[in-house]
Write a protein that holds these residues in place. Sequence first.
Motif, PDB file in Angstrom:
ATOM      1  N   PRO A   1      13.451  27.800  38.632  1.00  6.48           N
ATOM      2  CA  PRO A   1      11.953  28.577  39.317  1.00  6.48           C
ATOM      3  C   PRO A   1      13.168  28.924  41.111  1.00  6.48           C
ATOM      4  CG  PRO A   1      12.228  25.883  39.488  1.00  6.48           C
ATOM      5  CD  PRO A   1      13.286  26.204  38.409  1.00  6.48           C
ATOM      6  N   LEU A   2      12.350  29.151  41.883  1.00  6.69           N
ATOM      7  CA  LEU A   2      12.976  30.070  42.931  1.00  6.69           C
ATOM      8  C   LEU A   2      12.173  29.440  44.363  1.00  6.69           C
ATOM      9  CD1 LEU A   2      14.938  33.357  41.710  1.00  6.69           C
ATOM     10  CD2 LEU A   2      15.690  31.038  41.592  1.00  6.69           C
ATOM     11  N   GLY A   3      12.451  29.077  45.213  1.00  6.53           N
ATOM     12  CA  GLY A   3      12.236  29.267  46.604  1.00  6.53           C
ATOM     13  C   GLY A   3      11.541  27.716  46.927  1.00  6.53           C
ATOM     14  N   LYS A   4      11.026  28.040  48.181  1.00  6.65           N
ATOM     15  CA  LYS A   4      10.124  26.504  48.505  1.00  6.65           C
ATOM     16  C   LYS A   4       8.776  26.742  48.184  1.00  6.65           C
ATOM     17  CE  LYS A   4       8.623  26.600  52.895  1.00  6.65           C
ATOM     18  NZ  LYS A   4       9.052  25.503  54.524  1.00  6.65           N
ATOM     19  N   PRO A   5       7.908  25.540  47.714  1.00  8.47           N
ATOM     20  CA  PRO A   5       6.867  25.416  46.839  1.00  8.47           C
ATOM     21  C   PRO A   5       5.634  24.843  48.537  1.00  8.47           C
ATOM     22  CG  PRO A   5       7.669  23.609  46.791  1.00  8.47           C
ATOM     23  CD  PRO A   5       8.578  24.606  47.300  1.00  8.47           C
ATOM     24  N   PHE A   6       4.740  25.506  47.632  1.00  9.37           N
ATOM     25  CA  PHE A   6       3.597  24.858  48.352  1.00  9.37           C
ATOM     26  C   PHE A   6       3.533  22.992  49.093  1.00  9.37           C
ATOM     27  CE2 PHE A   6       0.915  28.722  47.584  1.00  9.37           C
ATOM     28  CZ  PHE A   6       1.188  29.773  48.747  1.00  9.37           C
ATOM     29  N   ASN A   7       3.390  22.932  50.064  1.00  5.88           N
ATOM     30  CA  ASN A   7       3.307  21.434  50.937  1.00  5.88           C
ATOM     31  C   ASN A   7       1.652  20.517  50.595  1.00  5.88           C
ATOM     32  OD1 ASN A   7       3.940  18.938  51.264  1.00  5.88           O
ATOM     33  ND2 ASN A   7       4.525  18.630  53.673  1.00  5.88           N
ATOM     34  N   THR A   8       2.031  19.558  49.452  1.00  5.92           N
ATOM     35  CA  THR A   8       0.374  19.313  48.674  1.00  5.92           C
ATOM     36  C   THR A   8       0.736  17.867  49.144  1.00  5.92           C
ATOM     37  OG1 THR A   8       1.306  18.934  46.269  1.00  5.92           O
ATOM     38  CG2 THR A   8       0.304  20.931  46.889  1.00  5.92           C
ATOM     39  N   ASP A   9       1.392  17.924  50.122  1.00  7.75           N
ATOM     40  CA  ASP A   9       1.479  15.511  50.298  1.00  7.75           C
ATOM     41  C   ASP A   9       1.191  16.097  51.561  1.00  7.75           C
ATOM     42  OD1 ASP A   9       1.982  15.674  47.871  1.00  7.75           O
ATOM     43  OD2 ASP A   9       4.360  15.396  48.139  1.00  7.75           O
ATOM     44  N   ASP A  10       0.607  17.206  52.712  1.00  4.89           N
ATOM     45  CA  ASP A  10      -0.024  16.681  53.787  1.00  4.89           C
ATOM     46  C   ASP A  10      -0.909  15.635  54.116  1.00  4.89           C
ATOM     47  OD1 ASP A  10       2.042  17.531  54.640  1.00  4.89           O
ATOM     48  OD2 ASP A  10       0.539  19.899  55.569  1.00  4.89           O
ATOM     49  N   ASP A  11      -1.349  15.174  55.115  1.00  7.98           N
ATOM     50  CA  ASP A  11      -2.643  14.639  55.275  1.00  7.98           C
ATOM     51  C   ASP A  11      -3.880  15.561  55.451  1.00  7.98           C
ATOM     52  OD1 ASP A  11      -4.061  12.662  55.811  1.00  7.98           O
ATOM     53  OD2 ASP A  11      -3.989  12.304  58.080  1.00  7.98           O
ATOM     54  N   PHE A  12      -4.667  15.881  54.365  1.00  9.72           N
ATOM     55  CA  PHE A  12      -5.369  16.964  54.160  1.00  9.72           C
ATOM     56  C   PHE A  12      -6.659  16.508  53.677  1.00  9.72           C
ATOM     57  CE2 PHE A  12      -2.501  18.840  51.732  1.00  9.72           C
ATOM     58  CZ  PHE A  12      -3.623  19.348  50.572  1.00  9.72           C
ATOM     59  N   ASP A  13      -7.744  16.800  53.006  1.00  8.18           N
ATOM     60  CA  ASP A  13      -8.588  16.131  52.647  1.00  8.18           C
ATOM     61  C   ASP A  13      -9.352  17.690  51.190  1.00  8.18           C
ATOM     62  OD1 ASP A  13      -8.749  13.240  53.075  1.00  8.18           O
ATOM     63  OD2 ASP A  13     -10.146  13.832  54.311  1.00  8.18           O
ATOM     64  N   LEU A  14      -8.963  18.460  52.087  1.00  9.01           N
ATOM     65  CA  LEU A  14      -9.419  19.294  51.689  1.00  9.01           C
ATOM     66  C   LEU A  14      -8.589  20.519  51.634  1.00  9.01           C
ATOM     67  CD1 LEU A  14     -12.761  21.893  51.347  1.00  9.01           C
ATOM     68  CD2 LEU A  14     -12.863  21.589  53.318  1.00  9.01           C
ATOM     69  N   ALA A  15      -8.532  21.369  50.507  1.00  7.14           N
ATOM     70  CA  ALA A  15      -7.583  22.660  50.427  1.00  7.14           C
ATOM     71  C   ALA A  15      -8.354  23.723  50.412  1.00  7.14           C
ATOM     72  CB  ALA A  15      -6.873  22.304  49.508  1.00  7.14           C
ATOM     73  N   VAL A  16      -7.659  24.610  51.750  1.00  8.44           N
ATOM     74  CA  VAL A  16      -8.488  25.659  51.821  1.00  8.44           C
ATOM     75  C   VAL A  16      -7.830  27.126  50.925  1.00  8.44           C
ATOM     76  CG1 VAL A  16      -9.742  27.426  53.760  1.00  8.44           C
ATOM     77  CG2 VAL A  16      -9.985  24.933  53.300  1.00  8.44           C
ATOM     78  N   ILE A  17      -8.501  27.733  50.381  1.00  8.92           N
ATOM     79  CA  ILE A  17      -6.817  29.230  49.586  1.00  8.92           C
ATOM     80  C   ILE A  17      -7.685  30.539  49.653  1.00  8.92           C
ATOM     81  CG2 ILE A  17      -6.371  30.077  47.443  1.00  8.92           C
ATOM     82  CD1 ILE A  17      -6.528  27.117  45.926  1.00  8.92           C
ATOM     83  N   VAL A  18      -6.633  31.351  50.737  1.00  8.52           N
ATOM     84  CA  VAL A  18      -7.334  31.951  50.983  1.00  8.52           C
ATOM     85  C   VAL A  18      -6.356  33.349  50.751  1.00  8.52           C
ATOM     86  CG1 VAL A  18      -7.507  33.640  53.084  1.00  8.52           C
ATOM     87  CG2 VAL A  18      -8.032  31.095  53.067  1.00  8.52           C
ATOM     88  N   ALA A  19      -6.867  34.162  49.721  1.00  6.73           N
ATOM     89  CA  ALA A  19      -5.564  35.471  48.834  1.00  6.73           C
ATOM     90  C   ALA A  19      -6.507  36.562  49.034  1.00  6.73           C
ATOM     91  CB  ALA A  19      -5.894  34.616  47.291  1.00  6.73           C
ATOM     92  N   GLY A  20      -5.052  37.941  49.866  1.00 12.57           N
ATOM     93  CA  GLY A  20      -6.300  38.991  49.437  1.00 12.57           C
ATOM     94  C   GLY A  20      -5.301  39.516  47.847  1.00 12.57           C
ATOM     95  N   GLY A  21      -6.295  40.781  47.173  1.00  6.19           N
ATOM     96  CA  GLY A  21      -5.402  41.300  46.382  1.00  6.19           C
ATOM     97  C   GLY A  21      -5.084  40.348  45.493  1.00  6.19           C
ATOM     98  N   LEU A  22      -3.559  41.428  44.844  1.00  7.54           N
ATOM     99  CA  LEU A  22      -2.585  39.949  43.452  1.00  7.54           C
ATOM    100  C   LEU A  22      -2.329  39.074  44.793  1.00  7.54           C
ATOM    101  CD1 LEU A  22      -1.661  39.923  40.636  1.00  7.54           C
ATOM    102  CD2 LEU A  22      -3.208  41.913  41.394  1.00  7.54           C
ATOM    103  N   GLY A  23      -2.080  38.671  45.910  1.00 10.75           N
ATOM    104  CA  GLY A  23      -2.054  37.466  46.457  1.00 10.75           C
ATOM    105  C   GLY A  23      -2.227  35.894  45.898  1.00 10.75           C
ATOM    106  N   VAL A  24      -3.821  36.409  45.188  1.00 14.63           N
ATOM    107  CA  VAL A  24      -4.518  35.684  44.119  1.00 14.63           C
ATOM    108  C   VAL A  24      -3.219  34.595  43.269  1.00 14.63           C
ATOM    109  CG1 VAL A  24      -5.337  36.637  42.773  1.00 14.63           C
ATOM    110  CG2 VAL A  24      -6.330  34.743  43.468  1.00 14.63           C
ATOM    111  N   ALA A  25      -2.072  35.092  42.487  1.00 16.88           N
ATOM    112  CA  ALA A  25      -1.436  35.342  41.314  1.00 16.88           C
ATOM    113  C   ALA A  25      -0.816  33.027  41.521  1.00 16.88           C
ATOM    114  CB  ALA A  25      -0.108  35.719  41.885  1.00 16.88           C
ATOM    115  N   PRO A  26      -0.380  32.788  43.543  1.00 23.44           N
ATOM    116  CA  PRO A  26      -0.095  31.691  42.972  1.00 23.44           C
ATOM    117  C   PRO A  26      -0.926  30.413  42.360  1.00 23.44           C
ATOM    118  CG  PRO A  26       0.514  32.111  45.128  1.00 23.44           C
ATOM    119  CD  PRO A  26      -0.260  33.198  44.112  1.00 23.44           C
ATOM    120  N   PHE A  27      -2.419  31.149  43.025  1.00 25.09           N
ATOM    121  CA  PHE A  27      -3.412  29.736  43.410  1.00 25.09           C
ATOM    122  C   PHE A  27      -3.680  28.910  42.133  1.00 25.09           C
ATOM    123  CE2 PHE A  27      -3.309  32.172  47.640  1.00 25.09           C
ATOM    124  CZ  PHE A  27      -2.206  30.855  48.182  1.00 25.09           C
TER     125      PHE A  27
END
Length: 253
Positions: A93-119
Amino acid sequence: MIIKEISPVVSNELLSSEINKLTIQSPEISKLAKPGQFINVKVSHYFDPLLRRPFSIADVIDDKIQIIFNITGKGTKILANLKSGERIDIIGPLGKPFNTDDDFDLAVIVAGGLGVAPFPFLTKILKEKNKDVISFIGARTKTQLLLDGLENVNTATDDGSAGYKGTVVELLRLNIVKIKDFKFKIFACGPTPMLKSLLKLCDEFDLNCEVSVETPMACGTGLCQGCVVKTKKGEYKLACKDGPVFNTKEIAL
């Protein structure tokens, strides 16, 4: 660790007239992959096309990985015609991933077109971490909306054929008041104009947001220096190595 595998195709599914989902058996890469990372694919056994193609890892299912792509040119047409059992050369796997360990309770996903791919992959990991998820997904028209594997979806289309008529960032702006009392973090991916609009919104409301940038990548490992992203400090980083995930407080698109 970066791994090279000659991987068999498990399935090749047509999601619409222009979009395919390719499932690849990849036991080593699948064990290491994290949401937001990508693979570089050699689409042909020959030298035409010469360069590998980068694709976000859309999901990991057991020892298999999935990618989603538009059928737009010679390389993606070759991928779209692959049959089950055929093998392709991938690196990841290549590149830096999303950081899912931040201090948050709600994840807000925003995607346009094929930008939905990683979600789909990100949503799965967020649910495993007991995070609530709400998704804002945009496309030109309803036939280009890809919603599988997402949670609590709100849609926007340019032509108004599904959901809100307008851009997905406009839809997010309309809903900020509904989520402002939550401890939330935005995860986004899409075309650069969309990300520019989102950056302005995040600066305006001082929001915690990570974006996965869409930019051409040749080598995928930082050697060719061809995928530069400018930072707000006037410096340059590489999308393939320092990203493709960046915090919006860091970059200037």
